[in-house]
Design a protein around this motif. Structure first.
Motif, PDB file in Angstrom:
ATOM      1  N   GLN A  37       0.830  -1.211   0.000  1.00  0.00           N
ATOM      2  CA  GLN A  37       0.000   0.000   0.000  1.00  0.00           C
ATOM      3  C   GLN A  37       0.863   1.259   0.000  1.00  0.00           C
ATOM      4  O   GLN A  37       0.599   2.199  -0.744  1.00  0.00           O
ATOM      5  CB  GLN A  37      -0.939   0.009   1.209  1.00  0.00           C
ATOM      6  N   ASP A  41       1.134   4.234  -2.764  1.00  0.00           N
ATOM      7  CA  ASP A  41       0.954   5.635  -2.390  1.00  0.00           C
ATOM      8  C   ASP A  41       2.154   6.484  -2.801  1.00  0.00           C
ATOM      9  O   ASP A  41       1.985   7.606  -3.287  1.00  0.00           O
ATOM     10  CB  ASP A  41       0.702   5.768  -0.885  1.00  0.00           C
ATOM     11  N   GLY A  44       1.869   7.224  -6.239  1.00  0.00           N
ATOM     12  CA  GLY A  44       0.806   8.207  -6.447  1.00  0.00           C
ATOM     13  C   GLY A  44       1.238   9.642  -6.222  1.00  0.00           C
ATOM     14  O   GLY A  44       0.610  10.571  -6.727  1.00  0.00           O
ATOM     15  N   THR A  45       2.319   9.830  -5.492  1.00  0.00           N
ATOM     16  CA  THR A  45       2.808  11.201  -5.273  1.00  0.00           C
ATOM     17  C   THR A  45       3.319  11.825  -6.562  1.00  0.00           C
ATOM     18  O   THR A  45       3.465  13.051  -6.640  1.00  0.00           O
ATOM     19  CB  THR A  45       3.923  11.262  -4.204  1.00  0.00           C
ATOM     20  N   VAL A  71      -3.515  10.064  -1.087  1.00  0.00           N
ATOM     21  CA  VAL A  71      -2.180   9.464  -1.004  1.00  0.00           C
ATOM     22  C   VAL A  71      -1.437   9.950   0.232  1.00  0.00           C
ATOM     23  O   VAL A  71      -0.898   9.152   1.018  1.00  0.00           O
ATOM     24  CB  VAL A  71      -1.382   9.788  -2.288  1.00  0.00           C
ATOM     25  N   TYR A  72      -1.390  11.246   0.426  1.00  0.00           N
ATOM     26  CA  TYR A  72      -0.630  11.779   1.555  1.00  0.00           C
ATOM     27  C   TYR A  72      -1.311  11.504   2.895  1.00  0.00           C
ATOM     28  O   TYR A  72      -0.638  11.435   3.919  1.00  0.00           O
ATOM     29  CB  TYR A  72      -0.334  13.267   1.361  1.00  0.00           C
ATOM     30  N   ASP A  74      -2.706   8.604   3.581  1.00  0.00           N
ATOM     31  CA  ASP A  74      -2.164   7.271   3.859  1.00  0.00           C
ATOM     32  C   ASP A  74      -0.725   7.371   4.363  1.00  0.00           C
ATOM     33  O   ASP A  74      -0.357   6.731   5.345  1.00  0.00           O
ATOM     34  CB  ASP A  74      -2.167   6.408   2.596  1.00  0.00           C
ATOM     35  N   LEU A  75       0.087   8.156   3.672  1.00  0.00           N
ATOM     36  CA  LEU A  75       1.495   8.272   4.061  1.00  0.00           C
ATOM     37  C   LEU A  75       1.628   8.853   5.468  1.00  0.00           C
ATOM     38  O   LEU A  75       2.495   8.432   6.237  1.00  0.00           O
ATOM     39  CB  LEU A  75       2.258   9.124   3.048  1.00  0.00           C
ATOM     40  N   CYS A  78       1.428   6.274   8.301  1.00  0.00           N
ATOM     41  CA  CYS A  78       2.383   5.174   8.166  1.00  0.00           C
ATOM     42  C   CYS A  78       2.660   4.480   9.503  1.00  0.00           C
ATOM     43  O   CYS A  78       2.588   3.255   9.597  1.00  0.00           O
ATOM     44  CB  CYS A  78       3.678   5.705   7.560  1.00  0.00           C
TER      45      CYS A  78
END
Length: 146
Positions: A37, A41, A44-45, A71-72, A74-75, A78
């Motif tokens: 995942q 992500d 995706g950045t 995306v961000y 999710d990041l 982390c």
């Protein structure tokens, strides 16, 4: 009603579901899912681009900005994802190193979005990419456990 019957019937006789990992292997599956995942992500950045011009376009376009927000987000989560995997320290060490980059990237994205700061978005993209080697190391460590 007919739709429900059709849905139930279509599930019968099909390929068998993949069995759940054994309890002692559950953390390995979790870690590999987290790594997968996070790598998606990080990829995706790229919507933010490598130049200030690309970043401005991404920040001003609704679909680009929405994708980056997901995306961000999710990041930025982390460390919570890693903790939920319940993996041993030798596997979480590289993940924690990756999370440091990914959470810095998420903070840079937040600044970029709040202040329409294209340079911050370019830096966020670069920071997220720095996590890639640690993500690969974590996956290798999870797979190497016998």
């Amino acid at each position: 009603m007919a739709l429900a019957v059709l849905l139930v019937a279509s599930g019968c006789g099909g390929p068998a579901a993949t069995p759940a990992p054994a309890p002692h292997r559950l953390w390995q599956a979790n870690v590999l899912d987290v790594v997968r995942q996070l790598r998606v992500d990080v990829a995706g950045t790229a919507v933010g681009g490598d130049t200030a011009r690309d970043a401005r376009r991404a920040l001003r376009g609704t679909s680009g900005l929405y994708g980056l927000l997901i995306v961000y987000s999710d990041l930025g989560g982390c460390r919570a994802m890693v903790a939920a995997a319940e993996a041993p320290a030798r596997v979480t060490r590289p993940l924690e190193a990756a999370c440091a980059h990914l959470q810095r990237a998420a903070a840079l994205f937040a600044r970029a979005a709040q202040h329409d700061d294209a340079r911050a978005l370019v830096h966020a993209t670069r920071e997220a990419r720095l996590a890639e080697p640690d993500l690969v190391s974590a996956a290798a460590a999870a797979r190497s456990t016998a």
